[in-house]
Design an enzyme around this catalytic site. Structure first.
Site, short mmCIF file in Angstrom:
data_model
loop_
_atom_site.label_atom_id
_atom_site.label_comp_id
_atom_site.label_asym_id
_atom_site.label_seq_id
_atom_site.Cartn_x
_atom_site.Cartn_y
_atom_site.Cartn_z
N ASN A 10 32.30 3.57 14.03
CA ASN A 10 33.67 4.06 13.92
C ASN A 10 34.48 2.60 14.11
OD1 ASN A 10 36.54 4.68 14.11
ND2 ASN A 10 36.34 6.29 15.48
N CYS B 281 43.22 5.09 14.15
CA CYS B 281 42.43 5.13 12.90
C CYS B 281 43.27 5.16 11.70
CB CYS B 281 41.33 5.99 13.20
SG CYS B 281 40.37 5.86 14.67
N HIS C 80 38.37 8.83 7.06
CA HIS C 80 37.95 8.10 8.22
C HIS C 80 36.56 8.42 8.62
CE1 HIS C 80 38.16 5.97 11.84
NE2 HIS C 80 38.10 6.80 12.48
#
Length: 331
Positions: A285, A115, A255
């Site tokens: 996500n 990520c 994030h």
């Protein structure tokens, strides 16, 4: 050469048309819209078609960034792709994207930092620009998380979505400077978020497939705790390096893993709620693609934004933060 500045010329993003809602997930696994929303903040996520690969998603985002850049195709000198869902283990997804875009005979590489990948990729591109090795670099973060999600695991399948974002980084034009950064990794936590099988350590066998070891495995509480810690510490360090005060940050781009993680980090940083960018509720996500899609939205919709603080964490455990600064055009 020492005075070269790496700037973002343009961005682009792509989200698949198919949308998977929490209500849809209720019919797939033992979960509920209330449970998912309360724990993650996610309401919907975009899911790529079975015929779409990660490189396909990346190409669609890249085409938008390239069109907006005003550059000729032959002016792009390198491609960097951040992904943990490559088309294949090799060749790199960047090579597949090169072929599909027709940007032949330029260096291509993938970055696997989960990520945090887009931050890593932007930093690498900026340093290559500043060294005068290249003038224009295409940076892409693309993920087909649905391909590595266990749709029988209710603790993980509600969290992920697909998407891609891209940016053209240049020494020649653009008014958003890639500024100070901080990146790192803590390999003590490689076991809390990973895909156990499929690599050289645990090659694919009939047994690994039966045990569903080729999908994401996550220890939720450990991920949460370390995510908050490392995102906060990374942000603090990069703010100190930049000399910027929290009050000077117009937009925090964290994030997009979980609304509770984002809220905890923002609270510790004392960032105002209206200055936090969120797309987790609509996109879930998307690993490295979360930041790239978010940055495209910010630069497209908030023309007056001056200072952006990007911060992320990912499997590894990787982490990092990056300052983007609007250049004063009058100087």
């Amino acid at each position: 050469m020492g005075n070269l500045i790496a700037k973002i010329v343009s961005t682009g993003a792509y989200l698949p048309e198919k949308i998977l809602s929490n209500k849809d997930l209720e019919s797939m696994v033992d979960t509920s819209d209330e449970w998912i929303t309360t724990r993650t903040g996610i309401k919907t996520r975009h899911i790529a078609e079975s015929t779409q690969s990660t490189s396909d998603l990346g190409v669609l985002a890249a085409k938008k960034a390239l069109e907006r850049s005003g550059l000729k195709k032959e002016e792009i000198q390198a491609i960097i792709v951040a992904t943990i869902t490559p088309d294949m283990l090799f060749p790199s997804t960047a090579c597949f994207i090169q072929k599909k875009l027709g940007l032949m005979h330029i260096p291509c590489m993938d970055i696997s930092a989960a990520c945090t990948g887009y931050i890593y990729a932007l930093i690498l591109a900026s340093q290559l620009i500043k060294s005068s090795a290249f003038k224009n670099i295409l940076v892409i973060a693309a993920e087909k998380m649905s391909a590595i999600t266990d749709w029988q695991d209710r603790s993980t399948c509600v969290r992920f979505g697909d998407g891609a974002g891209a940016a053209v980084v240049s020494s020649q034009r653009g008014d958003m400077e890639i500024g100070e950064f901080f990146i790192g990794a803590d390999a003590r936590f490689t076991d809390i978020l990973n895909i156990p099988a499929g690599g050289s350590f645990c090659p694919a066998t009939e047994d690994t497939v039966k045990k569903r070891l080729h999908y994401i495995k996550m220890t939720g509480q450990e991920v949460f705790k370390n995510a908050v810690r490392y995102m906060y510490e990374s942000a603090e360090k990069v703010l100190k390096k930049s000399g910027l005060r929290v009050e000077e940050i117009d937009c925090l781009l964290p994030h997009q893993a979980n609304i509770r993680i984002i809220s905890a980090v923002a609270k510790r940083l004392n960032i105002k709620e209206e200055n936090i960018y969120l797309n987790v509720q609509k996109c879930g996500n998307m690993s490295a693609a979360s930041s790239s899609v978010g940055l495209d939205s910010i630069l497209s919709e908030k023309k007056d934004v001056k200072n952006i603080l990007m911060v992320a964490f990912g499997a590894g455990l990787t982490y990092g933060a990056l300052i983007l600064k609007r250049i004063n055009r009058e100087k």
